[in-house]
Structures are given as structure tokens and as C-alpha cells.
Design a protein around this motif. Structure first.
Motif, mmCIF file in Angstrom:
data_model
loop_
_atom_site.group_PDB
_atom_site.id
_atom_site.type_symbol
_atom_site.label_atom_id
_atom_site.label_comp_id
_atom_site.label_asym_id
_atom_site.label_seq_id
_atom_site.Cartn_x
_atom_site.Cartn_y
_atom_site.Cartn_z
ATOM 1 N N PRO A 365 0.844 -1.200 0.000
ATOM 2 C CA PRO A 365 0.000 0.000 0.000
ATOM 3 C C PRO A 365 0.879 1.249 0.000
ATOM 4 N N THR A 366 0.427 2.291 -0.676
ATOM 5 C CA THR A 366 1.259 3.485 -0.811
ATOM 6 C C THR A 366 0.408 4.740 -0.791
ATOM 7 N N THR A 367 1.043 5.846 -0.473
ATOM 8 C CA THR A 367 0.382 7.146 -0.521
ATOM 9 C C THR A 367 1.430 8.229 -0.697
ATOM 10 N N LYS A 368 0.967 9.436 -1.064
ATOM 11 C CA LYS A 368 1.858 10.575 -1.266
ATOM 12 C C LYS A 368 1.699 11.571 -0.129
ATOM 13 N N VAL A 369 2.811 12.211 0.222
ATOM 14 C CA VAL A 369 2.792 13.226 1.270
ATOM 15 C C VAL A 369 2.620 14.599 0.625
ATOM 16 N N THR A 370 1.655 15.368 1.141
ATOM 17 C CA THR A 370 1.417 16.734 0.657
ATOM 18 C C THR A 370 1.516 17.705 1.830
ATOM 19 N N GLU A 371 1.341 18.983 1.521
ATOM 20 C CA GLU A 371 1.377 19.996 2.569
ATOM 21 C C GLU A 371 0.266 19.800 3.587
ATOM 22 N N SER A 372 -0.864 19.247 3.132
ATOM 23 C CA SER A 372 -2.028 19.107 4.014
ATOM 24 C C SER A 372 -2.215 17.693 4.553
ATOM 25 N N GLY A 373 -1.297 16.776 4.266
ATOM 26 C CA GLY A 373 -1.436 15.414 4.764
ATOM 27 C C GLY A 373 -1.092 14.397 3.705
ATOM 28 N N PHE A 374 -2.014 13.443 3.478
ATOM 29 C CA PHE A 374 -1.795 12.383 2.503
ATOM 30 C C PHE A 374 -2.759 12.510 1.342
ATOM 31 N N GLU A 375 -2.306 12.054 0.186
ATOM 32 C CA GLU A 375 -3.123 12.131 -1.027
ATOM 33 C C GLU A 375 -2.931 10.880 -1.847
ATOM 34 N N ALA A 376 -4.040 10.342 -2.355
ATOM 35 C CA ALA A 376 -4.036 9.177 -3.257
ATOM 36 C C ALA A 376 -3.676 7.906 -2.500
ATOM 37 N N GLY A 377 -3.877 6.780 -3.167
ATOM 38 C CA GLY A 377 -3.560 5.492 -2.565
ATOM 39 C C GLY A 377 -4.374 5.241 -1.310
ATOM 40 N N VAL A 378 -3.689 4.859 -0.253
ATOM 41 C CA VAL A 378 -4.361 4.526 1.010
ATOM 42 C C VAL A 378 -4.420 5.736 1.948
ATOM 43 N N GLY A 379 -4.148 6.920 1.415
ATOM 44 C CA GLY A 379 -4.106 8.114 2.249
ATOM 45 C C GLY A 379 -5.384 8.381 3.008
ATOM 46 N N LYS A 380 -6.541 8.051 2.402
ATOM 47 C CA LYS A 380 -7.818 8.334 3.063
ATOM 48 C C LYS A 380 -8.007 7.527 4.343
ATOM 49 N N PHE A 381 -7.295 6.403 4.478
ATOM 50 C CA PHE A 381 -7.408 5.588 5.691
ATOM 51 C C PHE A 381 -6.477 6.074 6.804
ATOM 52 N N LEU A 382 -5.648 7.058 6.498
ATOM 53 C CA LEU A 382 -4.601 7.455 7.434
ATOM 54 C C LEU A 382 -4.815 8.836 8.038
ATOM 55 N N ASP A 383 -5.974 9.441 7.766
ATOM 56 C CA ASP A 383 -6.202 10.805 8.260
ATOM 57 C C ASP A 383 -6.077 10.902 9.776
ATOM 58 N N SER A 384 -6.513 9.880 10.499
ATOM 59 C CA SER A 384 -6.515 9.950 11.966
ATOM 60 C C SER A 384 -5.103 9.905 12.549
ATOM 61 N N ILE A 385 -4.133 9.443 11.798
ATOM 62 C CA ILE A 385 -2.756 9.356 12.311
ATOM 63 C C ILE A 385 -1.789 10.167 11.455
#
Length: 417
Positions: A365-385
Motif C-alpha cells: 500500500p502506498t500514498t503521497k505526502v502533501t502539505e495538508s497530509g496524505f493524497e491518493a492510494g491509502v491516504g484516506k485511511f490514514l487521516d486519523s494518524i
């Protein structure tokens, strides 16, 4: 004087990399192979003579050479084997800075053609090499290449350094048998039939393991050998049927003793071979290696360490993470690829998921780091952490994060690979 003979009636005085301006005026004898032939059509024939030490230019000059000598020189071609008697002089036409002997040349007075060569299928001086099959068919030509000569010399020097170092450390160099009884080891033995005992076989040693253990029991204390080992198994990048290793054994020692001796050897080898002083060598435990790199032989030059984020992953509702953590020794680990968000395409990241399946993992599983958090991939599951994970990984905007979620061994292996 020109002769064709199997053995010259004179002794070589210098190899082809030795002559310098200090030798100007001296009569010398050099020998080797014709590397290059040049006839300028002005009564001058130039021959570059090569041996394993270098090249020397020999000149056949009509003003000093007989017609017989010039005819013999004119008959020379690539890879003919010869000896030349002559006088060293400053190179006319200016020095050749590409050669260590480029300031001088040898004016030939005698030529001894030791053997004529058929037209070679390739030249040892060729930059673009032919296929390996042709090179191995004409291995003698391949081994004449300067690169191969340097390798052989380096191997010889490394063996000499090993013997000197271990002798100074109190090791005995002991030769162990090649024909022996088959013993259970990690690979198949090569077998050799016995002529005197029909139906019986010798085995070639996969290593001298049993012999050196007997030597320790016999009180030899410290043993070393540069030995041949034989393993009848399929070829791999790091394994051959026949190979040479520096083999050691020590008695009455601790782990620290072994590390100290081998560290000293590595430092000596690199210093003598390359002139490089190895700095202090970190000692890393096996467990730390597996935790940080997923391998017990890590290449630590490029970072990309594994980070255990199991405690943070447990706070999410992502089923891939929770399913892995429910397993025995289940973990979630992460790798941060600096700038990966811009450099790694979807095709590449999907390819990584396919790649790790051969190691038992379901994907990465992968995601991208942005200024506001995570984007794309599994980023939506990681908002709480998101903030905790970014701090833990020291991730920056534009980085790409890959996760492994499985048992400790599978996760470590997959991300390590």
C-alpha cells in the motif's frame, strides 16, 4: 640479425612498461606481442610491443636496419610473438602522454620472431568486445587484454596480502584434501569415481569445514587456506560450481576476537590494494539489521530504512493493517522515498506490489505526502494518524510512503527486497 626460433638466445632485460628517459642510450631486450603495426612508407616501421606490464614502441629505421631486418619487421602482424634487441632513445615526433613509456622508443637492431599468429578473431586492445562464447573459445586472447591482466595481478596481490596478514596473526596455512568422503552440506557434491575401488566414489569438498574442525581438535589453534570449493548446483549470480575462498578457523576465541581479526584484514587489504583507509566499522546486531533493512546483508549507502509503525497503524480502520496485526508477530512497516511522489508513476508503484508477491506479501500500500497530509492510494485511511505518522517518518511534502503489512518475516523480507 633476424631469426625465427622457439627459444631466444638472449635474456629479456626489461618488460614493456619499464623503460623511461633514464634508460636512453642503453641496449635493451624486450619481448611480447605485437599490439599495433604502422608502416609510414618512409623507411620507418613502428611496432607497439605489449606484455602484461605495458607497451613499448619499437622502431625499425632504414638508416640503421638491414634490408633483412626491415623485411622481417614488415611481415609482423597483430599478436605475433617476438623479441627485439635495440637501443633506447627519446621518442621522435614528441611524447605519447597516453603511455607510461611514451617519452622513449627502442631503435631495433635485432628481431627474433618467436611465433607467428593467425589472424586473431578479435584484438586484446578492442574496446567493443565480442560475445562471451567467442572470448572463451579463444581464452588465451581474452586473457591478454590489459583489463584481464590487471584482474589477475590484483587477485595474486590479494592472495599475497592474505597470507602475509594471517601469518602475522599466528595462523598456519594448511592444505586440506580435495578427494574426500561425501558429507551432508548445503549443496550437492561433485563425485569422482575411484579406479582402484570399482563402484566407490570420492566427493570434491564443498568447503574444508570438517577438516578445519579436525585441525582445531588437533591443537592447530589458528588455520587459514586459500582453497578451492566445489558445489554441483545451478548457477546463480553469487554461486559457481567451482570457486576460491579465503577459509579460516580459530580456537579459544570469542565473537569479538573474530571481528577484530577480520576487521584488521579488511583494513589491510583495502589499504594495500587501493590505498584507502577504512574508517571505523559499525557493529550492528542481526535483529537491528532485520528491523531497519529487512536483510542481514544491507547496503547502507542509500538509506530507505524500514520503520515499524504498528502502534500507529492499530489506530486506523484500514483492514489491511488490522488484519496483519491480528497475525502472530504481525507488523506494519513503512519506507519513505524522498521525492517519490513526483518521480514514481502509478505503473511503477503497481509494479512494486506485483514484485513483493514473490516474497509472500499481498502488495505494498502506498500514498503521497502533501502539505495538508496524505493524497491518493491509502491516504484516506490514514487521516486519523497523519500528523503522528509524518513526524515518526520525518516525511516531507513530495515524498512517497510504502507500507508492508504482514508477519514480521514476510513484511521485513518484502520491504527489504
Amino acid at each position: 640479425m633476424t631469426t625465427i626460433a622457439s627459444v631466444p638466445n638472449f635474456r629479456r632485460t626489461h618488460h614493456c612498461g619499464a623503460l623511461r628517459t633514464d634508460h636512453v642510450g642503453q641496449d635493451v631486450v624486450i619481448a611480447g606481442w605485437v599490439n599495433n603495426y604502422r608502416d609510414h612508407g618512409t623507411g620507418l616501421v613502428f611496432i607497439d610491443i605489449r606484455d602484461r606490464h605495458g607497451l613499448t614502441q619499437a622502431v625499425f629505421d632504414r638508416e640503421t636496419a638491414s634490408e633483412e631486418l626491415l623485411r622481417a619487421a614488415d611481415s609482423l602482424r597483430s599478436e605475433d610473438c617476438l623479441s627485439v634487441v635495440g637501443t633506447v632513445r627519446i621518442r621522435e615526433g614528441g611524447p605519447n602522454p597516453k603511455l607510461e613509456t611514451g617519452e622513449i622508443e627502442v631503435v631495433a637492431t635485432e628481431l627474433h620472431i618467436l611465433s607467428k599468429s593467425d589472424n586473431p578473431p578479435f584484438q586484446p586492445s578492442d574496446i567493443d568486445l565480442p560475445n562471451e562464447e567467442l572470448r572463451l573459445t579463444h581464452r588465451y586472447l581474452d586473457l591478454r587484454r590489459p583489463e584481464m591482466q590487471r584482474m589477475l595481478a590484483a587477485r595474486s596481490r590479494a592472495g599475497q596480502i592474505a597470507r602475509e596478514y594471517f601469518h602475522a596473526e599466528g595462523f598456519l596455512e594448511i592444505e586440506t584434501p580435495i578427494l574426500c568422503k561425501s558429507t551432508p552440506e548445503g549443496a550437492r557434491d561433485f563425485l569422482v569415481p575411484s579406479r582402484l575401488s570399482p563402484g566407490e566414489w570420492y566427493a570434491l569438498p564443498q568447503s574444508p569445514q570438517l577438516f578445519k574442525q579436525i585441525l582445531m581438535m588437533s591443537g592447530c589453534d589458528r588455520y587459514m587456506q586459500i582453497c578451492k570449493c566445489f558445489r554441483d548446483e545451478d548457477l546463480r549470480a553469487d554461486r559457481q560450481p567451482e570457486f576460491t575462498q579465503i577459509d579460516l578457523e580459530m580456537s579459544f576465541v570469542t565473537q569479538e576476537d573474530v571481528i577484530e581479526v577480520m576487521t584488521g584484514f579488511l583494513r589491510r587489504l583495502w589499504k594495500d590494494m587501493l590505498g584507502y583507509d577504512i574508517p571505523a566499522i559499525d557493529q550492528v546486531s542481526y535483529q537491528e539489521c532485520m528491523d531497519r533493512y529487512g536483510s542481514d546483508r544491507p547496503d547502507r549507502r542509500f538509506g530507505l530504512e524500514l520503520h515499524d509503525v504498528s502502534d500507529l497503524a492499530a489506530k486506523t480502520d484500514f483492514k489491511v493493517f488490522s488484519g496483519a496485526l491480528e497475525k502472530h508477530r504481525g507488523v506494519v512497516k513503512a519506507i519513505v522515498v524522498p521525492g517519490g511522489a513526483e518521480k514514481l508513476t502509478r505503473k511503477i508503484t503497481d509494479g512494486y506490489s506485483e514484485f513483493v508477491k514473490q516474497f509472500g506479501a499481498g502488495g505494498v500500500p502506498t500514498t503521497k505526502v502533501t502539505e495538508s497530509g496524505f493524497e491518493a492510494g491509502v491516504g484516506k485511511f490514514l487521516d486519523s494518524i497523519a500528523s503522528e505518522l509524518i513526524d515518526r517518518l520525518d516525511a516531507k511534502p513530495g515524498d512517497q510512503i510504502f507500507f508492508g503489512a504482514d508477519t514480521y518475516s514476510t513484511c521485513s523480507k518484502a520491504l527489504g527486497e
